[in-house]
Design a protein around this motif. Sequence first.
Motif, PDB file in Angstrom:
ATOM      1  N   ALA A 130       0.782  -1.232   0.000  1.00  0.00           N
ATOM      2  CA  ALA A 130       0.000   0.000   0.000  1.00  0.00           C
ATOM      3  C   ALA A 130       0.819   1.290   0.000  1.00  0.00           C
ATOM      4  O   ALA A 130       0.434   2.248  -0.673  1.00  0.00           O
ATOM      5  N   ASP A 132       2.890   4.320  -1.086  1.00  0.00           N
ATOM      6  CA  ASP A 132       3.012   4.684  -2.500  1.00  0.00           C
ATOM      7  C   ASP A 132       3.592   6.086  -2.661  1.00  0.00           C
ATOM      8  O   ASP A 132       2.923   6.999  -3.150  1.00  0.00           O
ATOM      9  N   ARG A 153      -1.548   7.076  -0.642  1.00  0.00           N
ATOM     10  CA  ARG A 153      -2.594   6.177  -0.139  1.00  0.00           C
ATOM     11  C   ARG A 153      -2.655   6.116   1.383  1.00  0.00           C
ATOM     12  O   ARG A 153      -3.391   5.294   1.944  1.00  0.00           O
ATOM     13  N   LYS A 156      -6.203   6.193   3.515  1.00  0.00           N
ATOM     14  CA  LYS A 156      -7.022   5.006   3.740  1.00  0.00           C
ATOM     15  C   LYS A 156      -6.232   3.847   4.336  1.00  0.00           C
ATOM     16  O   LYS A 156      -6.719   3.127   5.209  1.00  0.00           O
ATOM     17  N   TYR A 157      -4.989   3.670   3.862  1.00  0.00           N
ATOM     18  CA  TYR A 157      -4.265   2.444   4.181  1.00  0.00           C
ATOM     19  C   TYR A 157      -3.227   2.587   5.291  1.00  0.00           C
ATOM     20  O   TYR A 157      -2.672   1.598   5.753  1.00  0.00           O
ATOM     21  N   ARG A 244      -9.448   6.309  -1.306  1.00  0.00           N
ATOM     22  CA  ARG A 244      -8.127   5.689  -1.426  1.00  0.00           C
ATOM     23  C   ARG A 244      -7.045   6.762  -1.502  1.00  0.00           C
ATOM     24  O   ARG A 244      -5.993   6.645  -0.867  1.00  0.00           O
ATOM     25  N   CYS A 245      -7.287   7.824  -2.258  1.00  0.00           N
ATOM     26  CA  CYS A 245      -6.340   8.934  -2.408  1.00  0.00           C
ATOM     27  C   CYS A 245      -7.114  10.224  -2.651  1.00  0.00           C
ATOM     28  O   CYS A 245      -8.174  10.205  -3.275  1.00  0.00           O
ATOM     29  N   GLU A 276      -9.714   9.141  -5.675  1.00  0.00           N
ATOM     30  CA  GLU A 276      -9.753   7.728  -6.058  1.00  0.00           C
ATOM     31  C   GLU A 276     -10.449   6.914  -4.977  1.00  0.00           C
ATOM     32  O   GLU A 276     -10.196   7.097  -3.776  1.00  0.00           O
ATOM     33  N   HIS A 368      -0.879  16.024  -0.716  1.00  0.00           N
ATOM     34  CA  HIS A 368      -1.558  14.769  -0.396  1.00  0.00           C
ATOM     35  C   HIS A 368      -2.725  15.206   0.491  1.00  0.00           C
ATOM     36  O   HIS A 368      -2.702  15.052   1.719  1.00  0.00           O
TER      37      HIS A 368
END
Length: 661
Positions: A130, A132, A153, A156-157, A244-245, A276, A368
Amino acid sequence: MYINAHILQQLQKLLGPENLLTDELSLALHSYDCSLSRTRPDAVALLPNTACVPGVIRLLNQYKIPFTPRAAGTNHAGGCAALKGGVILDFTRLNRLLEINTQEKYAIAEPGLTTAALQEEAARWGLLYAPDPASARVCTLGGNLAQNASGARCMKYGGTADYILEAEWVSPQGQSVWLSRQSAGPDWLGFLCGSEGTLGVFTKICVRLTDEPKHIKTFLVTFPSLQESIQTVTDLAARGIIPRCVEAMDNATTRTVEAYARAGYPADAEALLILELDGQPKQIHMQAAQLEEICRQNHCQTFKAARTEAERQQLWAGRRAAYAATTLMAPNVIVGDGTVPRSKLPQALQAVSQIIRKYQLQAGLLFHAGDGNFHPHLVFDARNRAQAALTARAEQEILRACAQCGGTISGEHGVGVEKRAAMAFMYDAPTLRFMAALKHALDPANLSNPEKIIPVNFAEKAKEQTAPDPAEQALQSQIKARFAAGETSVITGAGSRCKTNSPRALRTRGLNKVVEIDKQNYTATVQAGVHTQDLQARLEAEGVYAAFPADKGTLGGCLAVNAAPAFARQVTGIRAILPDGEIITYGGKVMKNAAGYNLCRLFTGSRGQLGLITQITFKIFAQPQKVQTQNTPQPLWPAPLRAVKAAADPKNLFGVLQEEK
């Protein structure tokens, strides 16, 4: 410094003559990274295999020669600068992917493997790594671990620290230790992740993989102003929506990237978001409708979904090319890396824009945005000394503005040397003193990437400490008195997990406040003595959830024994009283923090042997969370890491130190 011929000969025996470089060209090529720092090492060690690393470090330690670990050199804060000369340890050849286990979902790799190489190999098996970072095709796993660099990411991750399961760590004295999240005691991996090579190096890394989502939907959304795009992100967070992003760009960046990468970005848009989603089709469809609703409320001009995988990849190719594109605007670029609570993004954006106008600078703004991490690219010509000085001053003001918004000076690029002074914007003197003590404990000779992270003369510059509340102050006074008298203490919380009849028990029942439930940022701040079953009821009454077990224990006890690892991963801030009575504070409402040593992870699982946790800030969610609990035995301290206990508790008054068998 100067390394004599005798020492160079010994290094050649360990490495092979062809792997020790001292020629001027090699030294020049290893004298800089992506920052403005320029230094000259005395030698470059091209590490041929992982087995040689402990011996090389032992030799350097014997002769008190500093060393600086380096791989791809993509650091933006001078983390690869050999400030005291010495030897560059070049990890680029240690780039093997050793194993992918598709059943248990993990991979083992050497630290020089690029992030993209791991991602691509995992994808072949239907798995996802995950983290990135935008520079994934160049940056390495070891570099990501050193900076806790996580990329787009993270919203979320989670971050890189959440994906390190085990690792082989080599101490600054050259002792090799295999660390695992399954071991009892502090979360050493989480603590060492983000330490920027100042506390030793990693030679093997085992990372967690997850199932690759089968369904992904990517949207390009444009806005008439950057403020409206950022307000959209704040509104998303306040609704508990976790894409997600979420990436944001201003017009200057969009035009530059489009000219460079032909990503299909509209050049006339004042701002754009790349949003995303992933998951099941029904879930994506529902969340897409919510995203569009919020974007329309903030006056978006276009809301367009990528129709094919090729279109989706094209959108991301532009975002990943942003740094390279920006370098065409001027000879030099300073890449900012502040992170603020998501609700503070509009305020931070306004402050940054004012600073850029004040110094009449040219800049591109990238975010981000989903996790509040933004990267203003300040472009200038370093040959113009006046312009370079103004740009550096502007960068410091931007970092101060982030700290004043309750944020951090680094979300993922680290502190290195170029943001070292800015650490005083975030931390008070006791906290910086504790971080310096941790560095000295593990690296007393100051050889492992020296002179990084900790600011010089910080006692004069550090921010003012937040005053303790009455219950915290009462415990502080009690602990100070016991420290002066050399009397031991046993921290029990409410006594549900750590039972004792000791008259020296320290109980946290007075620390019973829910300080804040912040549904704008989806965080909560709670004192350590609050019972988790009461707290869960309080959160559910507010329509939010967390990942701790609802039992008779306290929140501080839950973290101190690491009863719920999923909860520990959601902790973003901590406050604690050390055995000498000093109060330290780390983190807050930020989703990313790569500034300094991660004290949240250090206190996780420490069972009160490092100090008494008084307050915790953690993520909350719009949906119920799965909670898995574990029983943890008393901590066992690996030999090189016992020094951390001694640094925190020099009189060994908080619990009995147990040696590893």
